[in-house]
Design a protein around this motif. Structure first.
Motif, PDB file in Angstrom:
ATOM      1  N   GLN A   1       0.928  -1.230  -0.039  1.00 59.46           N
ATOM      2  CA  GLN A   1      -0.010  -0.128  -0.031  1.00 59.46           C
ATOM      3  C   GLN A   1       0.835   1.270  -0.049  1.00 59.46           C
ATOM      4  OE1 GLN A   1      -1.919  -0.916   3.597  1.00 59.46           O
ATOM      5  NE2 GLN A   1      -3.312  -2.449   2.577  1.00 59.46           N
ATOM      6  N   GLN A   2       1.933   1.110   0.638  1.00 58.36           N
ATOM      7  CA  GLN A   2       3.014   2.331   0.638  1.00 58.36           C
ATOM      8  C   GLN A   2       4.447   1.842   0.660  1.00 58.36           C
ATOM      9  OE1 GLN A   2       2.614   3.944   4.503  1.00 58.36           O
ATOM     10  NE2 GLN A   2       0.413   3.931   4.680  1.00 58.36           N
ATOM     11  N   ILE A   3       5.296   2.452  -0.156  1.00 59.98           N
ATOM     12  CA  ILE A   3       6.669   2.105  -0.446  1.00 59.98           C
ATOM     13  C   ILE A   3       7.640   3.179  -0.196  1.00 59.98           C
ATOM     14  CG2 ILE A   3       8.292   1.135  -1.952  1.00 59.98           C
ATOM     15  CD1 ILE A   3       5.907  -0.509  -3.245  1.00 59.98           C
ATOM     16  N   SER A   4       8.732   2.966   0.523  1.00 60.74           N
ATOM     17  CA  SER A   4       9.780   3.908   0.668  1.00 60.74           C
ATOM     18  C   SER A   4      11.218   3.243   0.479  1.00 60.74           C
ATOM     19  CB  SER A   4       9.519   4.662   1.967  1.00 60.74           C
ATOM     20  OG  SER A   4      10.494   5.451   2.229  1.00 60.74           O
ATOM     21  N   GLU A   5      12.078   4.158   0.185  1.00 61.47           N
ATOM     22  CA  GLU A   5      13.545   3.303   0.109  1.00 61.47           C
ATOM     23  C   GLU A   5      14.559   4.498   0.539  1.00 61.47           C
ATOM     24  OE1 GLU A   5      15.721   0.850  -3.188  1.00 61.47           O
ATOM     25  OE2 GLU A   5      13.763   1.378  -3.821  1.00 61.47           O
ATOM     26  N   ASN A   6      15.654   3.962   0.952  1.00 62.05           N
ATOM     27  CA  ASN A   6      16.778   4.991   1.123  1.00 62.05           C
ATOM     28  C   ASN A   6      17.979   3.943   0.550  1.00 62.05           C
ATOM     29  OD1 ASN A   6      17.750   3.174   3.255  1.00 62.05           O
ATOM     30  ND2 ASN A   6      16.858   4.663   4.880  1.00 62.05           N
ATOM     31  N   ALA A   7      19.187   4.628   0.994  1.00 63.07           N
ATOM     32  CA  ALA A   7      20.258   4.156   0.500  1.00 63.07           C
ATOM     33  C   ALA A   7      20.520   2.699   1.109  1.00 63.07           C
ATOM     34  CB  ALA A   7      21.621   4.637   0.907  1.00 63.07           C
ATOM     35  N   TYR A   8      19.946   2.221   2.165  1.00 67.20           N
ATOM     36  CA  TYR A   8      20.118   1.076   2.804  1.00 67.20           C
ATOM     37  C   TYR A   8      19.149  -0.034   3.218  1.00 67.20           C
ATOM     38  CZ  TYR A   8      23.682   4.500   4.684  1.00 67.20           C
ATOM     39  OH  TYR A   8      24.728   5.387   4.513  1.00 67.20           O
ATOM     40  N   ALA A   9      17.776   0.634   2.730  1.00 62.83           N
ATOM     41  CA  ALA A   9      16.897  -0.279   3.211  1.00 62.83           C
ATOM     42  C   ALA A   9      15.612   0.050   2.235  1.00 62.83           C
ATOM     43  CB  ALA A   9      16.243  -0.415   4.353  1.00 62.83           C
ATOM     44  N   LYS A  10      14.688  -0.733   2.159  1.00 60.78           N
ATOM     45  CA  LYS A  10      13.350  -0.354   1.470  1.00 60.78           C
ATOM     46  C   LYS A  10      12.346  -0.908   2.698  1.00 60.78           C
ATOM     47  CE  LYS A  10      10.756  -1.733  -2.547  1.00 60.78           C
ATOM     48  NZ  LYS A  10      10.760  -2.724  -3.803  1.00 60.78           N
TER      49      LYS A  10
ATOM     50  N   CYS B   1       8.051  -1.056   3.033  1.00 61.09           N
ATOM     51  CA  CYS B   1       6.491  -1.069   2.608  1.00 61.09           C
ATOM     52  C   CYS B   1       5.595  -1.726   3.424  1.00 61.09           C
ATOM     53  CB  CYS B   1       6.474  -1.690   1.043  1.00 61.09           C
ATOM     54  SG  CYS B   1       6.562  -3.455   1.392  1.00 61.09           S
ATOM     55  N   VAL B   2       4.428  -1.394   3.396  1.00 57.75           N
ATOM     56  CA  VAL B   2       3.202  -1.834   4.141  1.00 57.75           C
ATOM     57  C   VAL B   2       2.381  -2.569   3.354  1.00 57.75           C
ATOM     58  CG1 VAL B   2       1.515  -1.065   5.831  1.00 57.75           C
ATOM     59  CG2 VAL B   2       3.532   0.182   5.796  1.00 57.75           C
ATOM     60  N   ALA B   3       1.866  -3.466   3.844  1.00 59.31           N
ATOM     61  CA  ALA B   3       1.018  -4.352   3.149  1.00 59.31           C
ATOM     62  C   ALA B   3       0.195  -5.516   4.183  1.00 59.31           C
ATOM     63  CB  ALA B   3       1.726  -5.447   2.229  1.00 59.31           C
ATOM     64  N   ASP B   4      -0.760  -5.505   4.076  1.00 61.11           N
ATOM     65  CA  ASP B   4      -1.664  -6.481   4.953  1.00 61.11           C
ATOM     66  C   ASP B   4      -1.510  -6.030   6.686  1.00 61.11           C
ATOM     67  OD1 ASP B   4      -2.671  -7.600   2.912  1.00 61.11           O
ATOM     68  OD2 ASP B   4      -1.237  -9.361   2.973  1.00 61.11           O
ATOM     69  N   GLY B   5      -1.227  -4.743   6.800  1.00 61.36           N
ATOM     70  CA  GLY B   5      -1.021  -4.372   8.272  1.00 61.36           C
ATOM     71  C   GLY B   5       0.257  -4.625   8.714  1.00 61.36           C
TER      72      GLY B   5
END
Length: 127
Positions: free
Chosen positions: A5-14, A16-20
């Motif tokens: 439902q939401q995704i974010s990423e930086n230089a070290y990790a990714k 995301c939120v799915a199914d709570g």
């Protein structure tokens, strides 16, 4: 798993939120230093916008953890987490995770898994 439902990423990790559940995946060949730990936690907390989630932390890409990074994660890494499942599929990573859980004693309920399905089953009780 449903679509994220939401995704974010930086230089070290990714993230995301799915199914709570918040999925936190470290990038490949990563050594967790204090700088990495601080950056990842700061980004994740901002991404969560003050909402707590159970977290699946995928450390399969991690190749090492420095003491300062491990200590920071134990103290602050579970901010806004109702529970943490650490997913490691290699013996070395499983050992690093066991050390983290046993020695650093994170503040939030934390368990180590080598099977993602079992990790998700554990986290579902904390939604």
């Amino acid at each position: 798993m449903k679509r994220a439902q939401q995704i974010s990423e930086n230089a070290y990790a990714k993230f995301c939120v799915a199914d709570g559940i918040l999925f936190w995946t470290y990038k490949p060949q990563l050594v967790i230093t204090l700088k990495v730990a601080y950056s990842v936690v700061e980004n994740r907390v901002r991404f969560q916008k003050n909402r707590a989630f159970p977290i699946l932390c995928d450390i399969r890409g991690v190749v090492g953890v420095e003491k300062a990074g491990r200590n920071y994660l134990a103290q602050y890494g579970s901010s806004l987490a109702t529970a943490v499942a650490i997913w490691a599929d290699q013996t070395v990573l499983d050992s690093m995770s066991s050390f983290y859980v046993t020695i650093n004693k994170p503040r939030t309920p934390t368990k180590i898994f080598i099977c993602q399905t079992e990790a998700l089953n554990y986290l579902n009780q904390f939604k």
